[in-house]
Scaffold this motif. Structure first.
Motif, PDB file in Angstrom:
ATOM      1  N   LEU A  26      39.576  39.743  40.574  1.00  0.00           N
ATOM      2  CA  LEU A  26      40.543  40.674  41.140  1.00  0.00           C
ATOM      3  C   LEU A  26      41.878  40.602  40.410  1.00  0.00           C
ATOM      4  N   ALA A  27      42.544  41.741  40.316  1.00  0.00           N
ATOM      5  CA  ALA A  27      43.886  41.789  39.750  1.00  0.00           C
ATOM      6  C   ALA A  27      44.865  41.214  40.779  1.00  0.00           C
ATOM      7  N   PRO A  28      46.046  40.760  40.319  1.00  0.00           N
ATOM      8  CA  PRO A  28      47.047  40.284  41.280  1.00  0.00           C
ATOM      9  C   PRO A  28      47.361  41.376  42.305  1.00  0.00           C
ATOM     10  N   GLN A  29      47.431  41.027  43.527  1.00  0.00           N
ATOM     11  CA  GLN A  29      47.733  41.919  44.647  1.00  0.00           C
ATOM     12  C   GLN A  29      46.610  42.907  44.976  1.00  0.00           C
ATOM     13  N   GLU A  30      45.464  42.810  44.304  1.00  0.00           N
ATOM     14  CA  GLU A  30      44.340  43.696  44.615  1.00  0.00           C
ATOM     15  C   GLU A  30      43.660  43.201  45.886  1.00  0.00           C
ATOM     16  N   LYS A  31      43.347  44.119  46.772  1.00  0.00           N
ATOM     17  CA  LYS A  31      42.792  43.761  48.071  1.00  0.00           C
ATOM     18  C   LYS A  31      41.414  44.399  48.247  1.00  0.00           C
ATOM     19  N   ILE A  32      40.448  43.624  48.701  1.00  0.00           N
ATOM     20  CA  ILE A  32      39.118  44.136  48.999  1.00  0.00           C
ATOM     21  C   ILE A  32      39.162  44.831  50.357  1.00  0.00           C
ATOM     22  N   GLU A  33      38.653  46.074  50.390  1.00  0.00           N
ATOM     23  CA  GLU A  33      38.636  46.868  51.623  1.00  0.00           C
ATOM     24  C   GLU A  33      37.275  46.829  52.314  1.00  0.00           C
ATOM     25  N   ARG A  34      36.202  46.956  51.546  1.00  0.00           N
ATOM     26  CA  ARG A  34      34.839  46.928  52.063  1.00  0.00           C
ATOM     27  C   ARG A  34      33.930  46.326  51.006  1.00  0.00           C
ATOM     28  N   ALA A  35      32.831  45.729  51.441  1.00  0.00           N
ATOM     29  CA  ALA A  35      31.849  45.180  50.501  1.00  0.00           C
ATOM     30  C   ALA A  35      30.461  45.346  51.099  1.00  0.00           C
ATOM     31  N   TYR A  36      29.504  45.676  50.231  1.00  0.00           N
ATOM     32  CA  TYR A  36      28.131  45.887  50.642  1.00  0.00           C
ATOM     33  C   TYR A  36      27.207  45.127  49.705  1.00  0.00           C
ATOM     34  N   LYS A  37      26.143  44.563  50.262  1.00  0.00           N
ATOM     35  CA  LYS A  37      25.203  43.755  49.479  1.00  0.00           C
ATOM     36  C   LYS A  37      23.833  44.413  49.473  1.00  0.00           C
ATOM     37  N   LEU A  38      23.192  44.347  48.300  1.00  0.00           N
ATOM     38  CA  LEU A  38      21.846  44.864  48.114  1.00  0.00           C
ATOM     39  C   LEU A  38      21.040  43.771  47.430  1.00  0.00           C
ATOM     40  N   VAL A  39      20.272  43.003  48.189  1.00  0.00           N
ATOM     41  CA  VAL A  39      19.559  41.803  47.747  1.00  0.00           C
ATOM     42  C   VAL A  39      20.577  40.859  47.096  1.00  0.00           C
ATOM     43  N   ARG A  40      20.652  40.786  45.742  1.00  0.00           N
ATOM     44  CA  ARG A  40      21.627  39.912  45.076  1.00  0.00           C
ATOM     45  C   ARG A  40      22.839  40.684  44.594  1.00  0.00           C
ATOM     46  N   ASP A  41      22.712  41.984  44.427  1.00  0.00           N
ATOM     47  CA  ASP A  41      23.805  42.795  43.893  1.00  0.00           C
ATOM     48  C   ASP A  41      24.793  43.164  44.995  1.00  0.00           C
ATOM     49  N   MET A  42      25.990  43.552  44.569  1.00  0.00           N
ATOM     50  CA  MET A  42      27.024  43.961  45.528  1.00  0.00           C
ATOM     51  C   MET A  42      27.780  45.144  44.974  1.00  0.00           C
ATOM     52  N   PHE A  43      28.386  45.893  45.851  1.00  0.00           N
ATOM     53  CA  PHE A  43      29.405  46.819  45.425  1.00  0.00           C
ATOM     54  C   PHE A  43      30.579  46.646  46.359  1.00  0.00           C
ATOM     55  N   ILE A  44      31.759  46.550  45.726  1.00  0.00           N
ATOM     56  CA  ILE A  44      32.982  46.150  46.403  1.00  0.00           C
ATOM     57  C   ILE A  44      34.016  47.253  46.233  1.00  0.00           C
ATOM     58  N   PHE A  45      34.532  47.746  47.362  1.00  0.00           N
ATOM     59  CA  PHE A  45      35.612  48.717  47.342  1.00  0.00           C
ATOM     60  C   PHE A  45      36.930  47.963  47.476  1.00  0.00           C
ATOM     61  N   THR A  46      37.790  48.050  46.479  1.00  0.00           N
ATOM     62  CA  THR A  46      39.128  47.462  46.591  1.00  0.00           C
ATOM     63  C   THR A  46      40.131  48.600  46.744  1.00  0.00           C
ATOM     64  N   ASP A  47      41.387  48.256  46.870  1.00  0.00           N
ATOM     65  CA  ASP A  47      42.414  49.286  46.970  1.00  0.00           C
ATOM     66  C   ASP A  47      42.712  49.936  45.617  1.00  0.00           C
ATOM     67  N   LYS A  48      42.099  49.440  44.521  1.00  0.00           N
ATOM     68  CA  LYS A  48      42.363  49.957  43.180  1.00  0.00           C
ATOM     69  C   LYS A  48      41.136  50.517  42.464  1.00  0.00           C
ATOM     70  N   ARG A  49      39.935  50.013  42.809  1.00  0.00           N
ATOM     71  CA  ARG A  49      38.729  50.375  42.061  1.00  0.00           C
ATOM     72  C   ARG A  49      37.476  50.052  42.857  1.00  0.00           C
ATOM     73  N   LEU A  50      36.360  50.498  42.323  1.00  0.00           N
ATOM     74  CA  LEU A  50      35.055  50.144  42.847  1.00  0.00           C
ATOM     75  C   LEU A  50      34.440  49.163  41.857  1.00  0.00           C
ATOM     76  N   ILE A  51      33.982  48.021  42.342  1.00  0.00           N
ATOM     77  CA  ILE A  51      33.370  46.996  41.490  1.00  0.00           C
ATOM     78  C   ILE A  51      31.896  46.899  41.851  1.00  0.00           C
ATOM     79  N   LEU A  52      31.034  47.123  40.857  1.00  0.00           N
ATOM     80  CA  LEU A  52      29.593  46.958  41.043  1.00  0.00           C
ATOM     81  C   LEU A  52      29.204  45.622  40.432  1.00  0.00           C
TER      82      LEU A  52
END
Length: 125
Positions: free
Chosen positions: A27-53
């Motif tokens: 994560l970048a400084p001050q970046e905040k995770i808003e939601r996260a979802y898991k699919l077996v081992r993979d994840m997708f993470i919604f932050t206030d700046k980007r979507l991380i797969l």
């Protein structure tokens, strides 16, 4: 049941404190995770700046690819809600420069309207 959902391609929501701790190093400084979802081992993470797969690779899952999509790169998206016979909801993201959408499937325990609201909040800034 969560493992069964994951094997079927369905994502389930993950507790934010765990995700914040486990992925703090990307994560970048001050970046905040808003939601996260898991699919077996993979994840997708919604932050206030980007979507991380997060793509865990290999048999052990030690090799990991982090794919970052700034919200400004998402040109549009579609949401398909669950129905009577098809119990899964689907999110399709169209990223500039990509010909095909990124598709993610959610089981009925995830509120697809909530996912859409989070995504809209950041795309429409």
């Amino acid at each position: 049941m969560a493992m069964f959902n994951g094997l079927l391609g369905n994502a389930t929501q993950v507790a934010l404190p765990d995700v914040q701790r486990d992925y703090a190093q990307i994560l970048a400084p001050q970046e905040k995770i808003e939601r996260a979802y898991k699919l077996v081992r993979d994840m997708f993470i919604f932050t206030d700046k980007r979507l991380i797969l997060v793509d865990k690779q290999g048999v052990t899952g030690k090799k990991t690819e982090y794919h970052s999509i700034p919200y400004k790169s998402i040109t549009h998206y579609s949401v398909e809600t669950a129905g009577h016979f098809d119990l899964d909801a689907e999110l399709c993201l169209y990223v500039s420069g990509g010909a095909l959408p990124l598709k993610k499937t959610f089981n009925k325990s995830v509120n697809i309207y909530e996912v859409q609201a989070v995504l809209s909040q950041y795309i429409l800034k």
